[in-house]
Motif scaffolding. Sequence first.
Motif, mmCIF file in Angstrom:
data_model
loop_
_atom_site.group_PDB
_atom_site.id
_atom_site.type_symbol
_atom_site.label_atom_id
_atom_site.label_comp_id
_atom_site.label_asym_id
_atom_site.label_seq_id
_atom_site.Cartn_x
_atom_site.Cartn_y
_atom_site.Cartn_z
ATOM 1 N N LEU A 1 48.536 37.771 45.624
ATOM 2 C CA LEU A 1 50.095 38.230 45.658
ATOM 3 C C LEU A 1 49.764 38.934 44.155
ATOM 4 N N LEU A 2 48.903 38.845 43.522
ATOM 5 C CA LEU A 2 48.835 39.655 42.420
ATOM 6 C C LEU A 2 48.796 41.366 42.376
ATOM 7 N N LEU A 3 47.579 41.500 43.822
ATOM 8 C CA LEU A 3 47.349 42.661 43.635
ATOM 9 C C LEU A 3 48.373 44.232 43.581
ATOM 10 N N PRO A 4 48.201 44.767 43.354
ATOM 11 C CA PRO A 4 49.254 45.918 43.134
ATOM 12 C C PRO A 4 49.629 46.268 44.627
ATOM 13 N N ARG A 5 51.563 46.015 45.082
ATOM 14 C CA ARG A 5 52.009 46.346 46.001
ATOM 15 C C ARG A 5 51.796 47.909 46.858
ATOM 16 N N SER B 1 40.117 44.395 50.970
ATOM 17 C CA SER B 1 39.325 43.791 50.131
ATOM 18 C C SER B 1 39.740 42.729 49.345
ATOM 19 N N GLY B 2 40.794 42.711 49.295
ATOM 20 C CA GLY B 2 40.826 41.937 47.176
ATOM 21 C C GLY B 2 41.429 40.699 48.329
ATOM 22 N N ALA B 3 42.371 40.957 49.388
ATOM 23 C CA ALA B 3 43.020 39.527 50.036
ATOM 24 C C ALA B 3 41.585 38.862 50.973
ATOM 25 N N LEU B 4 40.775 39.409 51.443
ATOM 26 C CA LEU B 4 39.818 39.126 52.042
ATOM 27 C C LEU B 4 38.894 38.024 51.688
ATOM 28 N N ARG B 5 38.552 38.618 49.769
ATOM 29 C CA ARG B 5 38.309 37.755 49.713
ATOM 30 C C ARG B 5 38.494 36.657 48.751
ATOM 31 N N ALA B 6 39.352 36.737 48.683
ATOM 32 C CA ALA B 6 40.207 35.133 48.436
ATOM 33 C C ALA B 6 40.306 34.254 50.004
ATOM 34 N N VAL C 1 42.275 26.793 47.264
ATOM 35 C CA VAL C 1 43.043 26.681 47.355
ATOM 36 C C VAL C 1 44.033 27.820 46.340
ATOM 37 N N LEU C 2 44.098 27.407 45.237
ATOM 38 C CA LEU C 2 44.833 28.194 44.278
ATOM 39 C C LEU C 2 43.823 29.449 44.683
ATOM 40 N N VAL C 3 42.594 29.936 44.392
ATOM 41 C CA VAL C 3 42.167 31.161 44.836
ATOM 42 C C VAL C 3 42.988 32.164 45.986
ATOM 43 N N ALA D 1 52.286 48.979 35.109
ATOM 44 C CA ALA D 1 53.125 48.792 36.208
ATOM 45 C C ALA D 1 51.533 48.125 37.178
ATOM 46 N N ALA D 2 50.235 49.170 37.373
ATOM 47 C CA ALA D 2 49.480 49.432 37.968
ATOM 48 C C ALA D 2 48.048 48.506 37.865
ATOM 49 N N LEU D 3 48.281 48.434 36.771
ATOM 50 C CA LEU D 3 46.833 48.082 35.508
ATOM 51 C C LEU D 3 47.205 45.902 35.637
ATOM 52 N N ARG D 4 48.555 45.834 35.005
ATOM 53 C CA ARG D 4 48.918 44.300 35.479
ATOM 54 C C ARG D 4 48.359 42.872 36.260
ATOM 55 N N PRO D 5 49.363 43.311 37.392
ATOM 56 C CA PRO D 5 49.083 42.536 38.604
ATOM 57 C C PRO D 5 46.987 42.347 38.812
ATOM 58 N N LEU D 6 46.696 43.528 38.339
ATOM 59 C CA LEU D 6 45.024 43.868 38.951
ATOM 60 C C LEU D 6 44.243 43.662 38.616
ATOM 61 N N PHE D 7 44.784 42.776 37.151
ATOM 62 C CA PHE D 7 43.740 42.017 35.984
ATOM 63 C C PHE D 7 44.734 40.746 35.679
ATOM 64 N N PHE D 8 45.162 40.239 36.487
ATOM 65 C CA PHE D 8 45.736 38.407 36.900
ATOM 66 C C PHE D 8 44.601 38.376 37.794
ATOM 67 N N ASN D 9 44.982 39.602 39.211
ATOM 68 C CA ASN D 9 44.185 39.155 39.537
ATOM 69 C C ASN D 9 42.981 39.352 39.968
ATOM 70 N N THR D 10 42.134 39.833 38.808
ATOM 71 C CA THR D 10 40.752 39.659 38.785
ATOM 72 C C THR D 10 40.203 38.426 37.517
ATOM 73 N N VAL D 11 41.101 38.495 37.003
ATOM 74 C CA VAL D 11 40.730 37.284 35.889
ATOM 75 C C VAL D 11 40.805 36.072 36.447
ATOM 76 N N LEU D 12 42.377 35.765 37.083
ATOM 77 C CA LEU D 12 41.946 34.016 37.634
ATOM 78 C C LEU D 12 40.995 33.782 38.845
ATOM 79 N N PHE D 13 40.495 34.708 39.898
ATOM 80 C CA PHE D 13 39.732 35.034 41.086
ATOM 81 C C PHE D 13 38.741 34.552 40.259
ATOM 82 N N ASN D 14 38.066 35.698 39.200
ATOM 83 C CA ASN D 14 36.191 35.005 39.056
ATOM 84 C C ASN D 14 36.105 33.520 38.230
#
Length: 422
Positions: free
Chosen positions: A402-406, A300-305, A395-397, A228-241
């Motif tokens: 929303l995909l960061l661990p909450r 930092s993950g939100a600000l970079r977006a 805009v997609l970035v 549950a912790a790695l899954r959102p971070l995985f999708f976040n970094t894949v999409l952002f990068n």
Amino acid sequence: MESGRRPGQVLGPRLGRRFGWLWAAYGTSALGTWLAFGAFPLIAVQVLDAGPAEVAALSSVGAAVGAAVAVPLGPWVEFRRKRPVLIGMDLARCAALLTVPVAYAFGALTFPQLLLVSVVVAAADITFRTASGAYLKTLLPGEDLLVANARFESTTWTTTIVGPPLGGAAIGFLGPVATVLADAVSYLLSALGIRAMGGPEPRPERRRAARLRAGDLRDGWRYILDDAALRPLFFNTVLFNGLVMAVEPLLAVLMLGRFGFAPWQYGLAFAVPSLAGLAGSRLARPLVTRFGRHRVLVVSGALRALWPVGLAFVGPGAGGLLLVMGVELGLIFCCAVFNPVYATYRLERTAPDRVARTLSAWTVTTRSSTALLTAVWGVLGGLLGPRTAIGLAGVLVLTTPLLLPRRTVTPLSAPDPAPSRT
């Protein structure tokens, strides 16, 4: 265990001689990589008279095929000592790159050779990153992982600043393959540095089966998606990068083509903001100490977006150049804070016997997605125009936070004891 910490140290705790060799090896190969930044497209155009489709294939197809080749190597690395793997991948990259200046010297260089070398280097790079992350977790205790990752991040941005200008000068004086030769030598020096580390390495748990099974190839992805912790971070970094990298060719078309910026101005727009990477990587650990890892990761993950969408408003002249530099400065600073925290979070959250497979799956997905999104945005740039396509990516970035661990998640297990520091 002696921690090596001294009150008042400016650069943080000492991490021991063995980490020093690993850090030096990383810095050497990183410098070589950035010295040779853009060398293959330049060789393809100037030496082989390649067209746009062939040049695009070097980066997209080479990276995608290299990622596919690396898929079975993740499980293979998991059950082997990591230092020999690191040395082997360095030597493989060195040997592959050396074929380019040798073929050039004999007038036998071809485009298929460049493409094959790019595949080998991409696969070896993914495997090296997989093994190095797993090795780092056995080399240092958990409380020092953030310090180590911050130092790697700082080194990355330092070589990003220094490498391309030196590489451009080397190409001007010595010819188009000079930096490829330098990159090959850097991998040889990296292999020698890792060899000089010495010291013991824990023996990996033996495989139950002698042969690689089809299920082994999915283990890394299964582990990520089940956590549950790695899954959102995985999708976040894949999409952002993927989205950030996908717009770089379109931005180059705008700046170098439509707006007529000189190549040195284009390089300056990205080199100067890289200084923010040094500041961000140095601040990562103090910020975590003061505010906590989870808060720094999310903020930092939100600000970079917030920054990439600004590139859609680039225009000609000094104003456009300053806009790009400002956007890149903010983006790089936030990424430099985020990256070491995220890399440490990922290592802490991954079981010791799953690190190589998890990192391999993560890197393969990131590289493949980046190649795919780069191709898709190339098509969108042709249909909608570069500026609109860049804006759409921005805009997609904005949705990626929303995909960061909450929730704050503790490490999966207590930090493994580190070997004595020598």
